[in-house]
Design a protein around this motif. Structure first.
Motif, PDB file in Angstrom:
ATOM      1  N   SER A 230      -2.288   5.311   0.245  1.00 32.73           N
ATOM      2  CA  SER A 230      -1.133   4.457  -0.061  1.00 32.73           C
ATOM      3  C   SER A 230       0.165   5.196   0.225  1.00 32.73           C
ATOM      4  O   SER A 230       1.136   4.609   0.708  1.00 32.73           O
ATOM      5  CB  SER A 230      -1.161   4.016  -1.527  1.00 32.73           C
ATOM      6  N   TYR A 231       0.168   6.480  -0.056  1.00 28.95           N
ATOM      7  CA  TYR A 231       1.361   7.300   0.183  1.00 28.95           C
ATOM      8  C   TYR A 231       1.730   7.306   1.665  1.00 28.95           C
ATOM      9  O   TYR A 231       2.890   7.120   2.031  1.00 28.95           O
ATOM     10  CB  TYR A 231       1.111   8.721  -0.322  1.00 28.95           C
ATOM     11  N   ASP A 232       0.739   7.524   2.528  1.00 27.19           N
ATOM     12  CA  ASP A 232       0.985   7.523   3.971  1.00 27.19           C
ATOM     13  C   ASP A 232       1.447   6.154   4.451  1.00 27.19           C
ATOM     14  O   ASP A 232       2.375   6.056   5.261  1.00 27.19           O
ATOM     15  CB  ASP A 232      -0.262   7.947   4.741  1.00 27.19           C
ATOM     16  N   MET A 233       0.803   5.107   3.944  1.00 25.22           N
ATOM     17  CA  MET A 233       1.209   3.758   4.341  1.00 25.22           C
ATOM     18  C   MET A 233       2.652   3.487   3.929  1.00 25.22           C
ATOM     19  O   MET A 233       3.435   2.950   4.708  1.00 25.22           O
ATOM     20  CB  MET A 233       0.283   2.712   3.716  1.00 25.22           C
ATOM     21  N   GLN A 234       2.989   3.866   2.715  1.00 25.70           N
ATOM     22  CA  GLN A 234       4.348   3.631   2.230  1.00 25.70           C
ATOM     23  C   GLN A 234       5.368   4.349   3.092  1.00 25.70           C
ATOM     24  O   GLN A 234       6.376   3.765   3.490  1.00 25.70           O
ATOM     25  CB  GLN A 234       4.477   4.109   0.781  1.00 25.70           C
ATOM     26  N   ASN A 235       5.115   5.598   3.415  1.00 27.09           N
ATOM     27  CA  ASN A 235       6.034   6.354   4.267  1.00 27.09           C
ATOM     28  C   ASN A 235       6.113   5.753   5.665  1.00 27.09           C
ATOM     29  O   ASN A 235       7.191   5.658   6.251  1.00 27.09           O
ATOM     30  CB  ASN A 235       5.625   7.824   4.338  1.00 27.09           C
ATOM     31  N   ASN A 236       4.972   5.367   6.219  1.00 28.58           N
ATOM     32  CA  ASN A 236       4.954   4.776   7.555  1.00 28.58           C
ATOM     33  C   ASN A 236       5.728   3.466   7.601  1.00 28.58           C
ATOM     34  O   ASN A 236       6.492   3.216   8.533  1.00 28.58           O
ATOM     35  CB  ASN A 236       3.514   4.549   8.024  1.00 28.58           C
TER      36      ASN A 236
END
Length: 172
Positions: A157-163
């Motif tokens: 979720s962290y990577d998706m949010q940043n992306n």
């Protein structure tokens, strides 16, 4: 394998008659429902959509996917351009020099989705058809959706949010 992965991760499901209908077109409601199961980030987009009543079974999923910046606010069926934008935002935009002129229908790619097609083609997530077309305005099947979005199964979720945040900033 892509369909099995998406079903196994509970992003997509079959129908009550125990079929998956991989060649059926995926609707905006199904797309929103699948993408809302990702643990999308908190509200990024503050605009409201008005074409779906709040009592509709997929309203909350659509609102979550829309306000996170992943899904577009209109359309009944998800087109290949819609899928390219959503998947690219989740994947994260990367500098790419892919030429879309290699596709016979590159002039049909909607404004604003070009960078997303380039991004996914460069990453090997999306490709054209054997007749060298992308068919950007054509609705996408459930099998094609599974192929394009399969990479999300391993994302945090962290990577998706940043992306998503980075993609929206770069697009603006």
């Amino acid at each position: 394998g892509y369909v099995t992965s998406m079903v196994g991760h509970n992003f997509l499901s079959g129908y009550p008659d125990n079929t998956f209908r991989q060649d059926a077109l995926i609707t905006r409601a199904e797309t929103a429902t699948a993408l809302s199961k990702l643990g999308l980030p908190a509200i990024i987009v503050s605009k409201e959509f008005y074409d779906v009543q709040s009592l509709t079974w997929y309203h909350d999923a659509l609102k979550k996917a829309y306000t996170s910046g992943v899904i577009l606010p209109t359309n009944n069926d998800t087109t290949r351009a819609d899928a390219a934008i959503s998947a690219s935002r989740l994947y994260g935009l990367h500098n790419t020099s892919v030429s879309l002129r290699q596709f016979n229908d590159s002039n049909e790619i909607p404004y604003g989705s070009e960078i997303h097609f380039k991004n996914l083609i460069n990453a090997g997530i999306m490709s054209g058809y054997p007749d060298r077309t992308l068919r950007p305005n054509q609705p996408i099947t459930r099998a094609e959706f599974s192929r394009i979005f399969n990479f999300i199964c391993s994302m945090t979720s962290y990577d998706m949010q940043n992306n998503i945040r980075d993609s929206l900033e770069e697009e603006n």
